[in-house]
Design a protein around this motif. Structure first.
Motif, PDB file in Angstrom:
ATOM      1  N   ASP A  50       0.813  -1.204   0.000  1.00  7.21           N
ATOM      2  CA  ASP A  50       0.000   0.000   0.000  1.00  7.21           C
ATOM      3  C   ASP A  50       0.852   1.261   0.000  1.00  7.21           C
ATOM      4  OD1 ASP A  50      -2.347  -1.505  -0.026  1.00  7.21           O
ATOM      5  OD2 ASP A  50      -2.357  -1.675   2.147  1.00  7.21           O
ATOM      6  N   VAL A  51       1.931   1.235   0.755  1.00  9.04           N
ATOM      7  CA  VAL A  51       2.812   2.405   0.838  1.00  9.04           C
ATOM      8  C   VAL A  51       3.559   2.621  -0.474  1.00  9.04           C
ATOM      9  CG1 VAL A  51       4.843   3.367   2.002  1.00  9.04           C
ATOM     10  CG2 VAL A  51       3.099   2.167   3.322  1.00  9.04           C
ATOM     11  N   VAL A  52       4.032   1.540  -1.058  1.00 10.55           N
ATOM     12  CA  VAL A  52       4.887   1.643  -2.242  1.00 10.55           C
ATOM     13  C   VAL A  52       4.099   1.791  -3.533  1.00 10.55           C
ATOM     14  CG1 VAL A  52       6.664   0.448  -3.585  1.00 10.55           C
ATOM     15  CG2 VAL A  52       6.700   0.317  -1.098  1.00 10.55           C
ATOM     16  N   LEU A  53       3.068   0.996  -3.724  1.00 11.96           N
ATOM     17  CA  LEU A  53       2.375   0.964  -5.014  1.00 11.96           C
ATOM     18  C   LEU A  53       1.008   1.640  -5.007  1.00 11.96           C
ATOM     19  CD1 LEU A  53       3.224  -2.714  -5.986  1.00 11.96           C
ATOM     20  CD2 LEU A  53       4.312  -0.637  -6.809  1.00 11.96           C
ATOM     21  N   VAL A  54       0.207   1.364  -3.991  1.00 11.75           N
ATOM     22  CA  VAL A  54      -1.153   1.892  -3.975  1.00 11.75           C
ATOM     23  C   VAL A  54      -1.151   3.413  -3.857  1.00 11.75           C
ATOM     24  CG1 VAL A  54      -3.378   1.839  -2.781  1.00 11.75           C
ATOM     25  CG2 VAL A  54      -2.093  -0.280  -3.125  1.00 11.75           C
ATOM     26  N   ALA A  55      -0.210   3.963  -3.126  1.00 13.70           N
ATOM     27  CA  ALA A  55      -0.132   5.430  -3.019  1.00 13.70           C
ATOM     28  C   ALA A  55       0.096   6.052  -4.389  1.00 13.70           C
ATOM     29  CB  ALA A  55       0.983   5.822  -2.056  1.00 13.70           C
ATOM     30  N   VAL A  56       0.938   5.441  -5.197  1.00 14.13           N
ATOM     31  CA  VAL A  56       1.192   5.946  -6.550  1.00 14.13           C
ATOM     32  C   VAL A  56      -0.072   5.849  -7.396  1.00 14.13           C
ATOM     33  CG1 VAL A  56       2.554   5.625  -8.655  1.00 14.13           C
ATOM     34  CG2 VAL A  56       3.626   5.345  -6.408  1.00 14.13           C
ATOM     35  N   GLN A  57      -0.800   4.742  -7.270  1.00 12.86           N
ATOM     36  CA  GLN A  57      -2.059   4.589  -8.005  1.00 12.86           C
ATOM     37  C   GLN A  57      -3.034   5.698  -7.632  1.00 12.86           C
ATOM     38  OE1 GLN A  57      -2.847   0.529  -6.694  1.00 12.86           O
ATOM     39  NE2 GLN A  57      -2.977  -0.086  -8.842  1.00 12.86           N
ATOM     40  N   ARG A  58      -3.141   5.987  -6.366  1.00  6.20           N
ATOM     41  CA  ARG A  58      -4.086   7.023  -5.911  1.00  6.20           C
ATOM     42  C   ARG A  58      -3.712   8.399  -6.439  1.00  6.20           C
ATOM     43  NH1 ARG A  58      -4.914   4.641   0.157  1.00  6.20           N
ATOM     44  NH2 ARG A  58      -6.373   3.026  -0.461  1.00  6.20           N
TER      45      ARG A  58
ATOM     46  N   THR B  83      -3.206   3.815 -15.014  1.00  6.34           N
ATOM     47  CA  THR B  83      -2.026   3.042 -14.616  1.00  6.34           C
ATOM     48  C   THR B  83      -2.276   1.543 -14.817  1.00  6.34           C
ATOM     49  OG1 THR B  83      -2.798   2.958 -12.332  1.00  6.34           O
ATOM     50  CG2 THR B  83      -1.296   4.762 -12.908  1.00  6.34           C
ATOM     51  N   PRO B  84      -2.562   1.116 -16.030  1.00  8.37           N
ATOM     52  CA  PRO B  84      -2.919  -0.296 -16.237  1.00  8.37           C
ATOM     53  C   PRO B  84      -1.807  -1.274 -15.858  1.00  8.37           C
ATOM     54  CG  PRO B  84      -2.572   0.787 -18.342  1.00  8.37           C
ATOM     55  CD  PRO B  84      -2.572   1.863 -17.288  1.00  8.37           C
ATOM     56  N   HIS B  85      -0.576  -0.945 -16.148  1.00 10.26           N
ATOM     57  CA  HIS B  85       0.515  -1.856 -15.806  1.00 10.26           C
ATOM     58  C   HIS B  85       0.727  -1.908 -14.295  1.00 10.26           C
ATOM     59  CE1 HIS B  85       1.452  -0.938 -20.075  1.00 10.26           C
ATOM     60  NE2 HIS B  85       1.604  -2.243 -20.086  1.00 10.26           N
ATOM     61  N   LEU B  86       0.679  -0.775 -13.657  1.00  5.25           N
ATOM     62  CA  LEU B  86       0.825  -0.724 -12.202  1.00  5.25           C
ATOM     63  C   LEU B  86      -0.339  -1.437 -11.525  1.00  5.25           C
ATOM     64  CD1 LEU B  86       2.447   0.246  -9.788  1.00  5.25           C
ATOM     65  CD2 LEU B  86       1.226   2.419  -9.922  1.00  5.25           C
TER      66      LEU B  86
ATOM     67  N   ALA C 180      -2.039  -3.989 -12.709  1.00  7.79           N
ATOM     68  CA  ALA C 180      -1.811  -5.431 -12.858  1.00  7.79           C
ATOM     69  C   ALA C 180      -0.706  -5.901 -11.916  1.00  7.79           C
ATOM     70  CB  ALA C 180      -1.456  -5.766 -14.305  1.00  7.79           C
ATOM     71  N   LEU C 181       0.386  -5.166 -11.852  1.00  9.70           N
ATOM     72  CA  LEU C 181       1.499  -5.520 -10.975  1.00  9.70           C
ATOM     73  C   LEU C 181       1.058  -5.550  -9.514  1.00  9.70           C
ATOM     74  CD1 LEU C 181       4.523  -6.037 -10.447  1.00  9.70           C
ATOM     75  CD2 LEU C 181       4.803  -3.561 -10.349  1.00  9.70           C
ATOM     76  N   THR C 182       0.294  -4.557  -9.111  1.00  9.04           N
ATOM     77  CA  THR C 182      -0.178  -4.484  -7.733  1.00  9.04           C
ATOM     78  C   THR C 182      -1.064  -5.682  -7.400  1.00  9.04           C
ATOM     79  OG1 THR C 182      -0.058  -2.076  -7.760  1.00  9.04           O
ATOM     80  CG2 THR C 182      -1.424  -3.066  -6.060  1.00  9.04           C
ATOM     81  N   ALA C 183      -1.970  -6.030  -8.296  1.00 11.59           N
ATOM     82  CA  ALA C 183      -2.864  -7.170  -8.059  1.00 11.59           C
ATOM     83  C   ALA C 183      -2.075  -8.472  -7.941  1.00 11.59           C
ATOM     84  CB  ALA C 183      -3.895  -7.265  -9.183  1.00 11.59           C
ATOM     85  N   ILE C 184      -1.120  -8.674  -8.826  1.00 14.00           N
ATOM     86  CA  ILE C 184      -0.302  -9.894  -8.801  1.00 14.00           C
ATOM     87  C   ILE C 184       0.532  -9.953  -7.522  1.00 14.00           C
ATOM     88  CG2 ILE C 184       1.657 -11.059  -9.900  1.00 14.00           C
ATOM     89  CD1 ILE C 184       0.488  -9.947 -12.589  1.00 14.00           C
ATOM     90  N   LEU C 185       1.151  -8.843  -7.174  1.00 16.95           N
ATOM     91  CA  LEU C 185       1.996  -8.801  -5.983  1.00 16.95           C
ATOM     92  C   LEU C 185       1.180  -9.000  -4.712  1.00 16.95           C
ATOM     93  CD1 LEU C 185       4.809  -8.476  -4.888  1.00 16.95           C
ATOM     94  CD2 LEU C 185       4.487  -6.011  -4.928  1.00 16.95           C
ATOM     95  N   ARG C 186      -0.007  -8.385  -4.647  1.00 18.10           N
ATOM     96  CA  ARG C 186      -0.873  -8.574  -3.487  1.00 18.10           C
ATOM     97  C   ARG C 186      -1.220 -10.049  -3.319  1.00 18.10           C
ATOM     98  NH1 ARG C 186      -5.347  -3.708  -3.700  1.00 18.10           N
ATOM     99  NH2 ARG C 186      -4.368  -2.424  -2.111  1.00 18.10           N
ATOM    100  N   GLN C 187      -1.593 -10.701  -4.418  1.00 20.10           N
ATOM    101  CA  GLN C 187      -1.986 -12.103  -4.331  1.00 20.10           C
ATOM    102  C   GLN C 187      -0.814 -12.978  -3.916  1.00 20.10           C
ATOM    103  OE1 GLN C 187      -5.294 -13.248  -4.711  1.00 20.10           O
ATOM    104  NE2 GLN C 187      -4.251 -14.875  -3.600  1.00 20.10           N
TER     105      GLN C 187
END
Length: 66
Positions: free
Chosen positions: A16-24, A33-36, A38-45
């Motif tokens: 959340d700190v590293v990726l989700v903040a950038v998405q927001r 941010t389609p690539h971000l 996808a990356l966030t979803a994969i990394l979360r899982q």
């Protein structure tokens, strides 16, 4: 610490700190941010499967992806 290093070390993920903040920030600016996304979803899982990240369900029972 890099995300790959956190995974390898079994440390709790700071997704959340590293990726989700950038998405927001991007969404607030109207930037897709389609690539971000996808990356966030994969990394979360992956992190969730390893017990390093807890997916939070919203009031509707669905996972909140920011």
């Amino acid at each position: 610490m890099l995300v790959a290093q956190m995974l390898a070390a079994g440390r709790p993920m700071e997704i959340d700190v590293v990726l989700v903040a950038v998405q927001r920030f991007a969404r607030a600016a109207g930037v897709a941010t389609p690539h971000l996304d996808a990356l966030t979803a994969i990394l979360r899982q992956k992190a969730c499967n390893l017990g390093l990240y807890a997916l939070a369900a919203g009031a509707n029972g669905r996972v909140d992806h920011a």
